[in-house]
Design a protein around this motif. Sequence first.
Motif, PDB file in Angstrom:
ATOM      1  N   ASP A 145       0.818  -1.729   0.280  1.00 18.40           N
ATOM      2  CA  ASP A 145       0.180  -0.315   0.082  1.00 18.40           C
ATOM      3  C   ASP A 145       0.646   1.453   0.495  1.00 18.40           C
ATOM      4  OD1 ASP A 145       0.312   0.774   2.549  1.00 18.40           O
ATOM      5  OD2 ASP A 145      -0.702  -0.324   3.552  1.00 18.40           O
ATOM      6  N   SER A 146       0.227   2.175  -0.006  1.00 17.58           N
ATOM      7  CA  SER A 146       1.063   3.559   0.033  1.00 17.58           C
ATOM      8  C   SER A 146       1.340   4.308   0.442  1.00 17.58           C
ATOM      9  CB  SER A 146      -0.455   5.004  -1.470  1.00 17.58           C
ATOM     10  OG  SER A 146      -1.443   4.619  -0.330  1.00 17.58           O
ATOM     11  N   THR A 147       1.566   3.416   2.172  1.00 16.59           N
ATOM     12  CA  THR A 147       2.198   3.471   3.222  1.00 16.59           C
ATOM     13  C   THR A 147       3.171   3.623   3.069  1.00 16.59           C
ATOM     14  OG1 THR A 147       1.458   2.264   4.923  1.00 16.59           O
ATOM     15  CG2 THR A 147      -0.019   3.702   4.851  1.00 16.59           C
ATOM     16  N   GLY A 148       3.752   2.050   2.433  1.00 19.47           N
ATOM     17  CA  GLY A 148       4.487   1.265   2.119  1.00 19.47           C
ATOM     18  C   GLY A 148       4.751   0.416   2.820  1.00 19.47           C
ATOM     19  N   ALA A 149       3.780  -0.218   3.554  1.00 22.47           N
ATOM     20  CA  ALA A 149       4.012  -1.515   3.824  1.00 22.47           C
ATOM     21  C   ALA A 149       3.915  -2.738   2.779  1.00 22.47           C
ATOM     22  CB  ALA A 149       1.956  -1.579   4.624  1.00 22.47           C
ATOM     23  N   LEU A 150       4.335  -3.445   2.864  1.00 23.87           N
ATOM     24  CA  LEU A 150       5.034  -4.699   2.097  1.00 23.87           C
ATOM     25  C   LEU A 150       4.344  -5.693   3.423  1.00 23.87           C
ATOM     26  CD1 LEU A 150       6.805  -5.604  -0.382  1.00 23.87           C
ATOM     27  CD2 LEU A 150       6.097  -7.512   0.393  1.00 23.87           C
ATOM     28  N   GLN A 151       3.253  -6.473   3.524  1.00 25.26           N
ATOM     29  CA  GLN A 151       2.987  -7.951   3.664  1.00 25.26           C
ATOM     30  C   GLN A 151       2.593  -9.255   2.935  1.00 25.26           C
ATOM     31  OE1 GLN A 151       3.103  -7.993   7.475  1.00 25.26           O
ATOM     32  NE2 GLN A 151       2.888 -10.087   7.091  1.00 25.26           N
ATOM     33  N   ILE A 180      -1.716   8.724  -3.862  1.00 25.68           N
ATOM     34  CA  ILE A 180      -0.394   8.317  -4.605  1.00 25.68           C
ATOM     35  C   ILE A 180      -0.259   6.461  -4.226  1.00 25.68           C
ATOM     36  CG2 ILE A 180       1.349  10.051  -3.179  1.00 25.68           C
ATOM     37  CD1 ILE A 180       2.116   8.122  -1.645  1.00 25.68           C
ATOM     38  N   LEU A 181       0.287   6.164  -5.155  1.00 23.90           N
ATOM     39  CA  LEU A 181       0.174   4.440  -5.584  1.00 23.90           C
ATOM     40  C   LEU A 181       1.254   3.959  -4.688  1.00 23.90           C
ATOM     41  CD1 LEU A 181       0.440   4.215  -9.918  1.00 23.90           C
ATOM     42  CD2 LEU A 181      -1.489   3.648  -8.179  1.00 23.90           C
ATOM     43  N   PRO A 182       1.009   2.963  -4.138  1.00 20.86           N
ATOM     44  CA  PRO A 182       2.373   2.082  -3.709  1.00 20.86           C
ATOM     45  C   PRO A 182       3.557   2.395  -3.685  1.00 20.86           C
ATOM     46  CG  PRO A 182       0.552   0.708  -3.842  1.00 20.86           C
ATOM     47  CD  PRO A 182      -0.169   1.647  -4.555  1.00 20.86           C
ATOM     48  N   PRO A 183       5.382   2.945  -3.515  1.00 19.08           N
ATOM     49  CA  PRO A 183       6.587   2.666  -3.610  1.00 19.08           C
ATOM     50  C   PRO A 183       6.249   1.570  -4.151  1.00 19.08           C
ATOM     51  CG  PRO A 183       6.377   3.122  -1.336  1.00 19.08           C
ATOM     52  CD  PRO A 183       4.821   2.437  -1.713  1.00 19.08           C
ATOM     53  N   THR A 184       6.131   0.618  -4.083  1.00 22.44           N
ATOM     54  CA  THR A 184       6.298  -1.182  -4.539  1.00 22.44           C
ATOM     55  C   THR A 184       5.966  -1.856  -5.743  1.00 22.44           C
ATOM     56  OG1 THR A 184       5.987  -2.464  -2.347  1.00 22.44           O
ATOM     57  CG2 THR A 184       8.310  -1.509  -2.199  1.00 22.44           C
ATOM     58  N   ASP A 185       4.727  -1.080  -5.874  1.00 23.28           N
ATOM     59  CA  ASP A 185       4.246  -1.818  -6.439  1.00 23.28           C
ATOM     60  C   ASP A 185       3.305  -0.429  -7.378  1.00 23.28           C
ATOM     61  OD1 ASP A 185       2.269  -3.007  -8.451  1.00 23.28           O
ATOM     62  OD2 ASP A 185       1.252  -3.758  -7.071  1.00 23.28           O
ATOM     63  N   ASN A 186       3.755   0.147  -8.637  1.00 22.90           N
ATOM     64  CA  ASN A 186       3.257   1.245  -9.017  1.00 22.90           C
ATOM     65  C   ASN A 186       3.628   1.671 -10.308  1.00 22.90           C
ATOM     66  OD1 ASN A 186       5.595   1.894  -9.797  1.00 22.90           O
ATOM     67  ND2 ASN A 186       6.709   3.507  -7.810  1.00 22.90           N
ATOM     68  N   HIS A 187       3.963   0.452 -10.937  1.00 24.66           N
ATOM     69  CA  HIS A 187       3.904   0.392 -12.507  1.00 24.66           C
ATOM     70  C   HIS A 187       2.097   0.542 -12.945  1.00 24.66           C
ATOM     71  CE1 HIS A 187       7.528   0.984 -11.911  1.00 24.66           C
ATOM     72  NE2 HIS A 187       8.051   0.167 -11.220  1.00 24.66           N
ATOM     73  N   GLU A 188       1.260  -0.129 -12.554  1.00 26.90           N
ATOM     74  CA  GLU A 188      -0.461   0.020 -13.292  1.00 26.90           C
ATOM     75  C   GLU A 188      -0.663   0.250 -12.278  1.00 26.90           C
ATOM     76  OE1 GLU A 188      -0.184  -4.649 -14.574  1.00 26.90           O
ATOM     77  OE2 GLU A 188       1.090  -4.405 -13.100  1.00 26.90           O
ATOM     78  N   PHE A 189      -2.008  -0.029 -12.018  1.00 25.06           N
ATOM     79  CA  PHE A 189      -2.976   0.822 -11.192  1.00 25.06           C
ATOM     80  C   PHE A 189      -4.145   0.277 -12.413  1.00 25.06           C
ATOM     81  CE2 PHE A 189      -2.103   4.430 -13.307  1.00 25.06           C
ATOM     82  CZ  PHE A 189      -3.526   5.444 -13.334  1.00 25.06           C
TER      83      PHE A 189
END
Length: 306
Positions: A78-84, A275-284
């Motif tokens: 998510d856009s907070t930077g969380a990766l879980q 904003i998009l998730p920083p680790t998943d921001n190439h498509e939406f």
Amino acid sequence: MLDIVIEARKAAIAPGMEVKRILPFRLRRMVGPFIFMDHAGPVDIQPQNASSMDVLPHPHIGLSTVSYLFGGQVTHRDSTGALQVIRPGEVNWMTAGKGISHSERFEDPAVLAGGALEMIQTWVALPEKDEESNPTFNNYKEQQLPIFTEKDVWMRQIAGNAFGLNSAVKTHSPLFYIHVVLKKGARFGLPKEYSERGIYVVKGSIEVSGRPYTAGQMLVFTKGVDPALNALEDTTLMMLGGEPVGERYIWWNFVSSRKERIEQAKADWKEGRIILPPTDNHEFIQLPEDHTRPAGGSHPAPGLLS
């Protein structure tokens, strides 16, 4: 008394993947603060097709998404930077507040084979005072969630307070959310202290006041009633409810107490202000075309993992 019985409806959320949609329902939009509920699975899909089920980054406002798995695993960003990576028995609790985006991806295709993936996602509407809060994300492990067992009954307190148990999950209003497993012949009840209470039958069947209810049905009860549930077979239930937070409008992935706020959220997503998730921001996912009446109508949200 029994207020209403809701029959789950089919909803497609990805190619080859249908879910059972329970809330919202046209005759019952919410149960306590719970405004959305989907049940996916068990999913049996070939590993090579797993990526087609991925849910690309998309936005939310005004709610908390609650993901709970019976089997399989899903990767959240998510856009907070969380990766879980969430696994069975854990809880992903994401509070959108004033705006968040996230994705859900199936990065281990093997878990989809043989019907391993099964999960429930609910949305909890935020009180007005928290609708514009900063977005947050938390993952809670199994050991943080209280367990109760007695003869023929197993129960995990996912969130809130009930039956003397208190979950560590941070919530914003009075509610309860419980995973219950009953052996055939077991009897169980509902928390008495909440204004609105529901039981969703995940699998198996129960009898209430001499009538049977089966998988895919939600029973909603008024306050003060203490229904006796009798398991007609080995049965899994999800119990939820709480105190109402007031009228809410829902359009796509947006929930708010104000129609104009949903219109603002549409514009914010379209213009890239969420904003998009920083680790998943190439498509939406693009904002859907709005063929409904203005925001606040009963336009259904897209589905599980939303």
